[in-house]
Design a protein around this motif. Structure first.
Motif, mmCIF file in Angstrom:
data_model
loop_
_atom_site.group_PDB
_atom_site.id
_atom_site.type_symbol
_atom_site.label_atom_id
_atom_site.label_comp_id
_atom_site.label_asym_id
_atom_site.label_seq_id
_atom_site.Cartn_x
_atom_site.Cartn_y
_atom_site.Cartn_z
ATOM 1 N N PHE A 1 0.956 -1.372 0.094
ATOM 2 C CA PHE A 1 -0.270 -0.006 -0.365
ATOM 3 C C PHE A 1 0.367 1.454 -0.178
ATOM 4 O O PHE A 1 0.193 2.433 -0.042
ATOM 5 C CB PHE A 1 -1.068 -0.507 1.020
ATOM 6 N N GLU A 2 2.236 1.208 0.072
ATOM 7 C CA GLU A 2 3.221 2.248 0.244
ATOM 8 C C GLU A 2 3.781 2.648 -1.209
ATOM 9 O O GLU A 2 3.299 4.241 -1.743
ATOM 10 C CB GLU A 2 4.470 2.030 0.989
ATOM 11 N N TYR A 3 2.723 2.087 -2.045
ATOM 12 C CA TYR A 3 3.167 1.904 -3.796
ATOM 13 C C TYR A 3 1.916 2.285 -4.539
ATOM 14 O O TYR A 3 1.457 2.843 -4.956
ATOM 15 C CB TYR A 3 3.423 0.966 -4.189
ATOM 16 N N VAL A 4 0.382 1.922 -3.459
ATOM 17 C CA VAL A 4 -0.736 1.929 -4.185
ATOM 18 C C VAL A 4 -0.886 3.387 -4.137
ATOM 19 O O VAL A 4 -2.049 3.744 -5.072
ATOM 20 C CB VAL A 4 -1.542 1.401 -3.549
ATOM 21 N N TYR A 5 -0.903 3.495 -2.604
ATOM 22 C CA TYR A 5 -1.380 4.648 -2.536
ATOM 23 C C TYR A 5 -0.817 5.870 -1.007
ATOM 24 O O TYR A 5 -1.177 7.050 -0.875
ATOM 25 C CB TYR A 5 -2.991 4.387 -1.571
ATOM 26 N N PHE A 6 0.270 5.297 0.097
ATOM 27 C CA PHE A 6 0.407 5.902 0.663
ATOM 28 C C PHE A 6 1.263 6.741 0.629
ATOM 29 O O PHE A 6 1.327 8.596 0.884
ATOM 30 C CB PHE A 6 1.039 5.351 2.195
ATOM 31 N N SER A 7 2.664 7.050 -0.454
ATOM 32 C CA SER A 7 4.117 6.979 0.056
ATOM 33 C C SER A 7 3.403 8.425 -1.273
ATOM 34 O O SER A 7 3.061 8.358 -2.476
ATOM 35 C CB SER A 7 5.061 6.547 -0.999
ATOM 36 N N ARG A 8 4.491 9.661 -0.872
ATOM 37 C CA ARG A 8 4.225 10.696 -2.565
ATOM 38 C C ARG A 8 5.283 9.772 -3.424
ATOM 39 O O ARG A 8 6.140 9.473 -3.550
ATOM 40 C CB ARG A 8 5.563 11.476 -2.407
ATOM 41 N N PRO A 9 4.043 10.276 -5.047
ATOM 42 C CA PRO A 9 4.881 9.855 -5.799
ATOM 43 C C PRO A 9 6.079 9.833 -6.578
ATOM 44 O O PRO A 9 6.494 9.658 -7.853
ATOM 45 C CB PRO A 9 3.726 10.554 -7.308
ATOM 46 N N ASP A 10 6.880 11.157 -5.500
ATOM 47 C CA ASP A 10 7.993 11.384 -6.695
ATOM 48 C C ASP A 10 9.362 10.711 -5.395
ATOM 49 O O ASP A 10 10.239 10.741 -5.451
ATOM 50 C CB ASP A 10 8.728 13.095 -5.758
ATOM 51 N N SER A 11 8.856 9.699 -4.567
ATOM 52 C CA SER A 11 9.523 8.883 -3.540
ATOM 53 C C SER A 11 10.127 7.317 -4.088
ATOM 54 O O SER A 11 9.750 7.123 -5.062
ATOM 55 C CB SER A 11 8.242 9.247 -2.176
ATOM 56 N N VAL A 12 11.344 7.122 -3.540
ATOM 57 C CA VAL A 12 11.650 6.270 -4.153
ATOM 58 C C VAL A 12 11.452 4.749 -2.952
ATOM 59 O O VAL A 12 12.524 5.368 -1.684
ATOM 60 C CB VAL A 12 12.603 5.776 -4.619
ATOM 61 N N VAL A 13 10.408 3.911 -3.115
ATOM 62 C CA VAL A 13 10.346 3.210 -2.141
ATOM 63 C C VAL A 13 11.281 1.817 -2.171
ATOM 64 O O VAL A 13 11.060 0.317 -2.612
ATOM 65 C CB VAL A 13 8.749 3.123 -1.361
ATOM 66 N N ASN A 14 11.985 1.528 -1.291
ATOM 67 C CA ASN A 14 12.730 0.153 -1.747
ATOM 68 C C ASN A 14 13.688 -0.152 -2.830
ATOM 69 O O ASN A 14 13.166 -1.368 -3.827
ATOM 70 C CB ASN A 14 11.455 -1.338 -0.912
ATOM 71 N N GLY A 15 13.634 1.010 -3.299
ATOM 72 C CA GLY A 15 14.347 0.696 -4.494
ATOM 73 C C GLY A 15 13.484 1.249 -5.867
ATOM 74 O O GLY A 15 14.409 0.751 -6.610
#
Length: 504
Positions: free
Chosen positions: A269-283
């Motif tokens: 859900f970090e990718y579906v909704y939570f994180s900001r689009p300009d973030s890189v999460v777990n690469g």
């Protein structure tokens, strides 16, 4: 009386969420930022900027704790970061070269000043402030146990449990006490703690919640997302690994891995909704993943239509991907107001029912006479979706085809997402056709679980060893749900089913 018996018998604190009855979005969790080694007492100002970048993760309350020559300065406020920490006098109010901050939406405990983080305590080893993103699945069990042993709690937040565990540890050094506390908690968490001489960061053994490490000059930074590093001008060093504890002091950075190695399962859900689009999460670029979700959705549920319209803002990248894959034009058919505060007063039921149009206004020039594909990131209860559909149809759309860029949400979350219980989740209680009728659309489609995994760069979901935390779609909870297992011994049929799923 055994420990477990005591936990069951002790008074239970219910997790209260002050959710509007018409609010259909999964609520964001929290965001944490920590800075160590800033110049000229600027740590609190840097943390405030980082928290501003993470405002999307929690808009209820915020707090900062700074340390200057072993003395702590703490402020905690209801409301947005800019309102609380926007003044130029912040370094004077909160001096120090080290600070930790937190922006909050309550997932455990209520909306009270005493629950705002960072939480601070004076221990025999000195002061410690701690900020926590996530949720402990054995919070009630541990709290009841600690109360039974004489602990006195000042809040109803699960984060305070961690402070009590640190305080009660018999280890000599604060880092060892911190690790001792981690050994007793379960769930998803990213923690940033500040003592008078160290900053400590930790990520849960499965890496459910994100935490990144950066540098700004000679200073170290810990944050929930890379967008916070970008905002303060810090360079990204790496992700804090799952199950890792990082300790930063005048000697530099030390990495400790105190627990047995396990395969990572970060939250989808970090990718579906939570994180900001300009973030890189777990690469992985969040924006890139969301676009690929839309592309996969177009392949799985194609339709003849005139225009692709996103539900802003989180549906925008997926809608772009759907438009690119399908060749159907993309248009801003719904305009979102960014100026409605969380506490906007709606004095009557009549005005409450108009709330969706205050947040999302249909663009008649785009919609009238058109066959519309409406793209949303997810559908939870469906209450907001049906209002949007009615507004789009009232603006003249001749057909509405609703597409969800994530799979159907079938199970609640217990790792930091405020999501309704199973009996309120539309996909858990209706067939696809029943959902289509309820939502009043001409067709309805959800991205498949394998499609979501493919958007993440995988070939599909590995049923034996899933690569991500995806229980809200599959019922495959990655940890024990201790508090719900205790409830399952009583009258809660949902908790009993969750217990069976976890133990299977």
């Amino acid at each position: 009386m055994s420990t477990l018996d005591h936990a069951i018998a002790a008074p239970v604190i219910h997790r209260e969420h002050h959710r509007d009855a018409d609010d259909d979005r999964p609520r964001l969790e929290c965001g944490v930022v920590g800075v160590w080694g800033a110049e000229a007492d600027e740590a609190s100002a840097i943390v405030a900027l980082g928290l501003h970048a993470l405002q999307h993760r929690g808009q209820e309350a915020c707090g900062i704790a700074s340390v200057h020559e072993t003395r702590f300065h703490t402020e905690r406020h209801m409301g947005h970061v800019g309102e609380a920490f926007g003044g130029s006098d912040l370094p004077t109010r909160m001096p120090g070269t080290a600070a930790v901050g937190h922006t909050r939406y309550s997932t455990a405990g209520g909306s009270f000043l005493r629950n705002i983080q960072p939480m601070f305590a004076d221990l025999d080893t000195g002061g410690i402030a701690i900020g926590h993103n996530g949720n402990l699945t054995n919070f009630l069990f541990l709290r009841n146990q600690l109360v039974g042993e004489g602990s006195i709690f000042q809040s109803t937040s699960d984060s305070e449990v961690i402070l009590h565990l640190i305080a009660r540890s018999r280890k000599a050094k604060v880092v060892d006490r911190f690790i001792d506390a981690l050994a007793r908690i379960e769930g998803g968490y990213a923690l940033v703690a500040q003592t008078r001489s160290k900053m400590i960061g930790a990520r849960d053994p499965l890496g459910i919640r994100p935490l990144v490490l950066g540098r700004i000059g000679d200073a170290w930074v810990l944050a929930s997302e890379t967008c916070a590093l970008d905002t303060i001008g810090a360079t990204f060093e790496r992700d804090v690994e799952h199950g890792e504890v990082v300790v930063i002091d005048r000697h530099g950075l030390q990495s400790i891995k105190p627990f047995p190695a396990r395969a990572a399962r970060p939250c989808l859900f970090e990718y579906v909704y939570f994180s900001r689009p300009d973030s890189v999460v777990n690469g992985r670029s969040v924006y890139g993943v969301r676009k690929r979700m839309g592309q996969g959705l177009a392949r799985e549920f194609p339709i003849e239509a005139d225009v692709i319209v996103p539900v802003p803002d989180s549906g925008v990248p997926a809608a772009l991907g759907y438009a690119q894959e399908s060749g159907i034009p993309y248009e801003m058919g719904i305009i979102r107001s960014h100026y409605l505060g969380r506490t906007f007063i709606q004095p009557s039921q009549a005005t409450r029912q108009k709330g969706v149009r205050m947040k999302h206004s249909p663009n008649r020039a785009v919609l009238e006479g058109k066959r519309v594909v409406l793209i949303d990131d997810s559908i939870v209860r469906g209450t907001t979706s049906v209002k949007l559909v009615r507004a789009v149809r009232a603006a003249g759309a001749t057909e509405i085809h609703l597409r969800s860029a994530s799979p159907p949400i079938l199970w609640p979350d217990f790792y930091g997402i405020d999501m309704p219980e199973r009996d309120q989740l539309i996909a858990a209680n209706k067939t696809l056709e029943e959902m289509r009728e309820f939502l009043e659309v001409d067709s309805l489609g959800f991205l498949s679980v394998d499609g979501l995994y493919q958007a993440m760069g995988e070939t599909g979901r590995d049923e034996k060893t899933p690569q991500f935390t995806d229980h809200y779609f599959t019922g495959d909870y990655p940890t024990r749900l201790v508090d719900r297992e205790i409830e399952a011994g009583g009258r809660d049929p949902v908790a009993r089913q969750l217990s069976l799923l976890v133990s299977a």
